[in-house]
Design a protein around this motif. Structure first.
Motif, PDB file in Angstrom:
ATOM      1  N   PRO A   1      24.745  19.522  28.196  1.00  0.00           N
ATOM      2  CA  PRO A   1      24.308  18.217  27.677  1.00  0.00           C
ATOM      3  C   PRO A   1      23.405  17.510  28.681  1.00  0.00           C
TER       4      PRO A   1
ATOM      5  N   TRP B   1      22.989  14.596  30.089  1.00  0.00           N
ATOM      6  CA  TRP B   1      23.549  13.296  30.432  1.00  0.00           C
ATOM      7  C   TRP B   1      22.763  12.730  31.613  1.00  0.00           C
TER       8      TRP B   1
ATOM      9  N   ALA C   1      18.302  14.726  21.016  1.00  0.00           N
ATOM     10  CA  ALA C   1      19.511  14.453  20.244  1.00  0.00           C
ATOM     11  C   ALA C   1      19.173  14.342  18.765  1.00  0.00           C
TER      12      ALA C   1
ATOM     13  N   HIS D   1      23.781  14.184  21.417  1.00  0.00           N
ATOM     14  CA  HIS D   1      23.188  14.018  22.740  1.00  0.00           C
ATOM     15  C   HIS D   1      22.112  15.084  22.907  1.00  0.00           C
TER      16      HIS D   1
ATOM     17  N   ASP E   1      30.101  10.099  27.409  1.00  0.00           N
ATOM     18  CA  ASP E   1      29.264   9.790  26.266  1.00  0.00           C
ATOM     19  C   ASP E   1      29.988   9.022  25.187  1.00  0.00           C
TER      20      ASP E   1
ATOM     21  N   PRO F   1      23.031   4.490  20.989  1.00  0.00           N
ATOM     22  CA  PRO F   1      21.759   5.207  20.996  1.00  0.00           C
ATOM     23  C   PRO F   1      20.616   4.331  21.454  1.00  0.00           C
TER      24      PRO F   1
ATOM     25  N   ASP G   1      14.715   7.873  22.569  1.00  0.00           N
ATOM     26  CA  ASP G   1      14.917   9.292  22.312  1.00  0.00           C
ATOM     27  C   ASP G   1      13.648   9.890  21.748  1.00  0.00           C
TER      28      ASP G   1
ATOM     29  N   ASN H   1      18.608  10.643  26.886  1.00  0.00           N
ATOM     30  CA  ASN H   1      19.403  10.531  25.667  1.00  0.00           C
ATOM     31  C   ASN H   1      20.787  10.051  26.066  1.00  0.00           C
ATOM     32  N   ASP H   2      21.235   9.001  25.379  1.00  0.00           N
ATOM     33  CA  ASP H   2      22.395   8.295  25.888  1.00  0.00           C
ATOM     34  C   ASP H   2      23.706   8.846  25.391  1.00  0.00           C
ATOM     35  N   ASN H   3      23.716  10.131  24.992  1.00  0.00           N
ATOM     36  CA  ASN H   3      24.985  10.814  24.741  1.00  0.00           C
ATOM     37  C   ASN H   3      25.849  10.065  23.751  1.00  0.00           C
ATOM     38  N   ASN H   4      25.346   9.897  22.548  1.00  0.00           N
ATOM     39  CA  ASN H   4      26.009   9.044  21.583  1.00  0.00           C
ATOM     40  C   ASN H   4      27.234   9.703  20.998  1.00  0.00           C
ATOM     41  N   SER H   5      28.137   8.858  20.571  1.00  0.00           N
ATOM     42  CA  SER H   5      29.330   9.345  19.895  1.00  0.00           C
ATOM     43  C   SER H   5      29.734   8.325  18.861  1.00  0.00           C
TER      44      SER H   5
END
Length: 734
Positions: free
Chosen positions: A583, A585, A610, A634, A686, A691, A695, A713-717
């Motif tokens: 990933p 990150w 992402a 991500h 993440d 987000p 991106d 990329n802010d490693n969205n969840s």
């Protein structure tokens, strides 16, 4: 006259007891010596379980199948009658002869009906077929056939046909025909692993479930929080990196005792878990909860007067501001929350430190005790308990890699029941049932056939499959979609491109359930070795070959992976290549990604944005077909680590990289049909981030000297699940 009648009755009774109706007009009975001289059965019939026996009562030979308990007077014909899936022979294929329209079972049934009309007739009790635990010959399944197989059998012409094809899934997510190019030094069988046993695996599952419950209770009792989502799973991964104990799952010999992963994740949820914020009212509510929890915590703990003063003053000031100002925006609330965390966070962490360390220590001590108890029970089940063996000298012969072999022979294994429910294979042992879809069940059978050398008759196949499925079920956890992100795999098109363009034939982090190639490394050599595993990757030392690495997203494991990569590349002069998928990150950046980007072995780097690519679910062996893929929330960094010989042989040229990017684009065309991102690869860093609009919308090829640090990329969840990996994570969130 009476004697004649009695003789007639005895003759009829003898005919009723015959396995077939063809017992009336036979030649002179064969003697046992004559039967022994009869031609032997073909090999395919012998492998399918048929054997030629002698009937003392009828004074003639008959044929018996040890897998299905079926008896026939005639020579059996493969593919005509599957007594398990079709007990009455309704779908049997026609055979030659006078009863050309009837299979073996139907001829048997019709003759019984024709002869069973007299008052002295009786029907023989039906013997229910037992669940076979041995394989059939190629093309014949001892277990029930698929509906497609039954239709194919019913449509067979009147001439004898070859055996029906084995079950074929509609979509295949693997290619087991690819041969390996990974070369290793010959190794002795593993002597410190005990062979798997269903009794032990069942006890291990109960103890791990109990340990999870202890972890949940300690977090509630000591800190008043729910345990961070999947933090227990990441604790298992992080501990096994340094664990020197004997249990394959439970850590028992680790230094340090306090897990950095578990400590970090629990601390980041204190005093409350910071969830993802979408609306202004949620931000206001979260700010109030944080201030209230911080004040309550500092009052109930043994804090210094200075810490107590700072936290209480900031908490009361925040509450007064909330009561006074009702027109603030979402950004105002988040800025205020960030300021409050900066002021109170260090003091709250200081008073919670000892309590959280106590949680980590208690869980580890329980795990070590459970591990010791399991090993004692396991040793008692072995017929020949292992002795302390001296270390085998290192081998110098180079060979292609082969599955892990256990030095300790497997004891007799208890029976495991198998039945099918629609498209699922269900295996039951002592009331505990595990499931796997039929496609992956066939895959496990093939892997077992290729890799297992101590069970040619498949007598232990079902027991070992049950142990394998139970092990991964326990490691994943019982929550919805829990643990599936730890076993996510690349799309099939990407694997095909890696093999075609870069010679990849080996997966560094996989399992028998999610592997694409039949050669791979996995976490559990004791259960997975029978299905092709080469053991844990950190213990695997190839000399040459091309490898794909998509590790579980655990920071400690990825960091150890990079160290192992560099050691292997530095020691080997043969072609050696690792294509790594991790990933991307960046906030904060992970040590593993930083080290790989600065490595002297880095030849190229590819960035996949992402939401523009996907992964195969780690639960692919049980999930529905429309849930097989999910979008990556991500960015993914693809790094090519190669020594000079590996770069010369598998260089990441622009043409090859274009093929790889095209494969990602082709596989991502299914994204538009997905309703939700699904269970993503969730990392410690993440969970609480939102987000960003920065991106990028296309992948970029990066050179080693020109890494794009702006691709953050802010490693969205989705949802409020889990915690951050460092104190900076939640600051960046707000």
């Amino acid at each position: 006259m009476s004697n004649d009648s009695q003789g007639l009755v005895k003759g009829e009774a003898a005919m009723m007891l015959a396995p077939s109706g063809s017992a009336s007009s036979q030649g002179p009975p064969l003697s046992p010596s004559t039967a022994s001289k009869a031609p032997e059965l073909p090999d395919e019939l012998v492998q399918a379980g048929w054997s030629k026996c002698w009937s003392r009562r009828e004074n003639r030979p008959y044929y018996f199948n040890r897998f299905t308990n079926q008896s026939l007077w005639e020579v059996p014909v493969l593919g005509q009658h599957d007594v398990i899936s079709d007990p009455l022979g309704l779908n049997a294929a026609p055979a030659e002869g006078g009863d050309s329209n009837l299979g073996n079972g139907q001829r048997k049934r019709r003759s019984s009906e024709e002869q069973g009309g007299g008052p002295n007739s009786f029907k023989r009790a039906k013997v229910e077929p037992t669940t076979p635990i041995s394989p059939s010959t190629p093309g014949v399944k001892p277990w029930s056939s698929a509906p497609e197989d039954k239709q194919a059998q019913s449509a067979t012409p009147t001439t004898p046909s070859p055996a029906p094809a084995p079950y074929r899934p509609a979509v295949i997510y693997w290619d087991l025909d690819v041969q390996t190019n990974a070369v290793i030094r010959e190794q002795a069988p593993a002597s410190h692993h005990l062979p798997p046993h269903p009794e032990i695996e069942l006890q291990r599952a109960q103890l791990v479930t109990k340990l999870r419950q202890h972890y949940h209770e300690l977090c509630h009792q000591r800190e008043g929080i729910d345990p961070p989502r999947e933090s227990f799973n990441r604790w298992l991964l992080e501990r096994k990196v340094i664990d020197k104990g004997h249990d394959p799952l439970l850590p028992s010999d680790c230094d340090p005792v306090i897990s950095p992963s578990m400590f970090r994740e629990v601390m980041n949820d204190i005093p409350i878990r910071l969830s993802r914020i979408k609306y202004k009212e949620e931000a206001r509510k979260l700010l109030f909860k944080y201030a209230e929890a911080a004040k309550k915590m500092i009052d109930s703990r043994n804090a210094s007067p200075e810490s107590r003063k700072v936290v209480k003053w900031n908490a009361e000031d925040t509450m007064n501001w909330l009561r006074r100002d009702h027109s603030a925006s979402k950004e105002d609330y988040m800025d205020r929350l960030e300021h409050l965390r900066q002021q109170c966070g260090p003091h709250v962490a200081a008073v919670a430190k000892d309590s959280v360390e106590g949680i980590c220590s208690k869980i580890y001590q329980l795990s070590a005790e459970y591990s010791r108890r399991l090993r004692q029970t396991h040793l008692s089940l072995l017929q020949d308990p292992p002795t302390e063996a001296c270390a085998s000298p290192p081998q110098s012969r180079l060979v292609y890699c082969y599955p892990v072999r256990l030095a300790i022979p497997s004891p007799p294994l208890p029976r495991v029941e198998l039945h099918f429910e629609n498209d699922m294979a269900c295996l039951r042992f002592r009331g505990e049932m595990v499931k796997v879809n039929r496609g992956h069940f066939s895959k496990l059978e093939l892997l077992y056939r290729y890799s297992c050398i101590d069970d040619p008759r498949f007598d232990k196949f079902l027991s070992r499959v049950w142990c394998l499925l139970k092990r991964y079920q326990v490691m994943f956890g019982s929550g919805a979609n829990e643990g599936s992100g730890l076993q996510g795999a690349l799309p099939v098109l990407v694997f095909e491109t890696l093999n075609r363009q870069f010679g990849v034939s080996f997966e560094c982090f996989a399992s028998p359930l999610n592997c694409y190639f039949k050669q791979f490394c996995s976490a559990f050599p004791d259960t997975d070795g029978f299905f092709g595993s080469r053991g844990p990757f950190l213990s695997f030392c190839p000399v040459s070959g091309s490898f794909e690495a998509n590790p579980p997203f655990c920071e400690e494991l990825m960091d150890a992976m990079v160290t192992h990569f560099e050691d292997l590349l530095d020691q080997s002069s043969e072609p050696l290549s690792f294509i790594v998928f991790v990933p991307e990150w960046r906030d904060p950046v992970t040590p593993a990604l930083t080290r790989m980007e600065g490595s002297r072995f880095l030849r190229h780097q590819l960035s996949i944005p992402a939401y523009e690519h996907e992964y195969r679910s780690g639960s692919q062996h049980i999930c529905k077909r429309d849930e097989m893929y999910y979008r990556a929330v991500h960015g993914t960094a693809v790094l090519f680590l190669q020594n000079d010989a590996g770069f010369a042989k598998w260089a990441p040229t622009p043409e090859r990289l274009a093929e790889l990017t095209a494969a990602y684009r082709a596989s991502s065309t299914r994204i538009s049909s997905l309703s939700s991102p699904g269970p993503a690869h969730i990392s410690p860093g993440d969970r609480d981030s939102a987000p960003k609009t920065s991106d990028r919308t296309q992948s970029n090829v990066l050179s080693p000297g020109g890494h794009d640090d702006n691709n953050n990329n802010d490693n969205n969840s989705s949802g409020d699940s889990g915690s951050s990996s460092s104190p900076r994570d939640k600051v960046s969130t707000v």
